[in-house]
Design an enzyme around this catalytic site. Structure first.
Site, PDB file in Angstrom:
ATOM      1  N   SER A  20       0.856  -1.193   0.000  1.00 27.50           N
ATOM      2  CA  SER A  20       0.000   0.000   0.000  1.00 27.50           C
ATOM      3  C   SER A  20       0.883   1.231   0.000  1.00 27.50           C
ATOM      4  O   SER A  20       2.040   1.188   0.449  1.00 27.50           O
ATOM      5  CB  SER A  20      -0.902   0.004   1.240  1.00 27.50           C
ATOM      6  OG  SER A  20      -1.576   1.245   1.382  1.00 27.50           O
TER       7      SER A  20
ATOM      8  N   TYR B 118      -2.561  -0.764  10.415  1.00 26.69           N
ATOM      9  CA  TYR B 118      -2.627  -1.114   8.989  1.00 26.69           C
ATOM     10  C   TYR B 118      -1.416  -0.561   8.246  1.00 26.69           C
ATOM     11  O   TYR B 118      -0.810  -1.248   7.414  1.00 26.69           O
ATOM     12  CB  TYR B 118      -3.923  -0.584   8.388  1.00 26.69           C
ATOM     13  CG  TYR B 118      -4.121  -0.949   6.935  1.00 26.69           C
ATOM     14  CD1 TYR B 118      -4.421  -2.261   6.572  1.00 26.69           C
ATOM     15  CD2 TYR B 118      -4.023   0.001   5.929  1.00 26.69           C
ATOM     16  CE1 TYR B 118      -4.610  -2.606   5.240  1.00 26.69           C
ATOM     17  CE2 TYR B 118      -4.207  -0.333   4.605  1.00 26.69           C
ATOM     18  CZ  TYR B 118      -4.503  -1.633   4.263  1.00 26.69           C
ATOM     19  OH  TYR B 118      -4.683  -1.978   2.937  1.00 26.69           O
TER      20      TYR B 118
END
Length: 281
Positions: free
Chosen positions: A164, A177
């Site tokens: 990501s 995350y």
């Protein structure tokens, strides 16, 4: 049918995709199937992958859906046996399972803005943080342990992980995350090194901001107008828009092809509409 961004023949290849019930990996399943591969779509949501597989078979492609919990080694081994029996041994593994959890998310971006009754950094729940790390990191490690054995035997194959853009610079509100995805980028480089002598290549893509069911409420109000967070994102993105899931497919098909990307391993490729390139001024 979707329009493929590049034409690569994956005929004869068995591709295993975890997280295939989601937006991104569902599109990848379709792209590989349309490129001639035999695709195993894995997800905890069995109904979603069974429906996707049935749809692709009705269009003349080869795809099977399997219920799989990427955090359960014994279940992964069972699915591996089923995939091998149904489609053959694995040539390409896409580790797409992952996600965040509200228990590991703060309500405020900055501690000085914390409100009474809201969830601050000090209210994050250990089990929520642990779940996010397990889902993203172990949810990539465990399927690789199971399916990459096939590639070692063949002395060829490819692992593609999903990192990501927040692996590069952490986003506010989602510390677990962000850190977990940073771990995925690091793990991708580790895998590339570890498997370098076996003929297996390991890379990752780092998607920028996409609109999905998972983050829709963070990006849009109930009346459809963008939230303040959404405005910040777009103001920091030179192209001024979100990434579309279909825009990840070109890089996916390229990186997984042994001819096109034969010397590429250990790479994490940003696909972010310029988000990482913009300094804010």
């Amino acid at each position: 049918m979707i329009q493929l961004p590049i034409n690569i023949d994956y005929s004869g290849k068995v591709v295993v995709v975890t997280g295939a019930g989601g937006l991104i990996c569902g599109a990848m399943v379709r792209a590989f199937a349309q490129s001639g591969a035999k695709v195993a779509a894995l997800d905890l949501n069995e109904d979603a992958v069974k429906a996707l597989a049935a749809e692709l078979r009705a269009e003349g492609f080869v795809c099977r859906g399997y219920k799989a919990n990427v955090l359960e080694p014994e279940e992964l081994e069972r699915v591996h046996r089923a995939v091998t029996a149904d489609l053959g041994s694995c040539d390409i593994l896409v580790n797409g399972a992952g996600g965040n959890n509200p228990r590991a998310t703060t309500d405020n971006e900055y501690q000085h803005e914390a409100r009474e009754g809201g969830k601050s950094f000090f209210d994050l729940q250990a089990d929520g943080v642990d779940f996010v790390f397990k889902l993203n990191f172990q949810g990539t490690l465990l399927p690789t342990q199971v399916f990459a054995k096939d590639m070692v035997e063949k002395k060829a194959g490819c692992v593609l992980n999903i990192s990501s853009m927040n692996a590069y610079t952490p986003l506010t509100k989602i510390p677990a995350y962000s850190a977990a995805k940073a771990g995925i980028s690091n793990f991708t480089q580790w895998l590339a090194t570890h498997f370098a002598g076996t003929g297996i290549r390991c890379n990752a893509i780092a998607p920028g901001f996409l609109v999905s069911a998972q983050n829709h409420k963070l990006l849009f109000n109930e009346d459809g107008t963008p939230t303040a967070r959404s405005a910040k994102i777009l103001n920091g993105t030179p192209m001024g828009r979100y990434v579309n899931a279909s825009e990840l497919l070109g890089a996916t098909l390229f990186l997984c092809d042994d001819r096109s990307a034969s010397a590429i391993t250990g790479v994490v490729l940003p696909i972010d509409c310029g988000f990482a390139a913009y300094s804010g001024v």
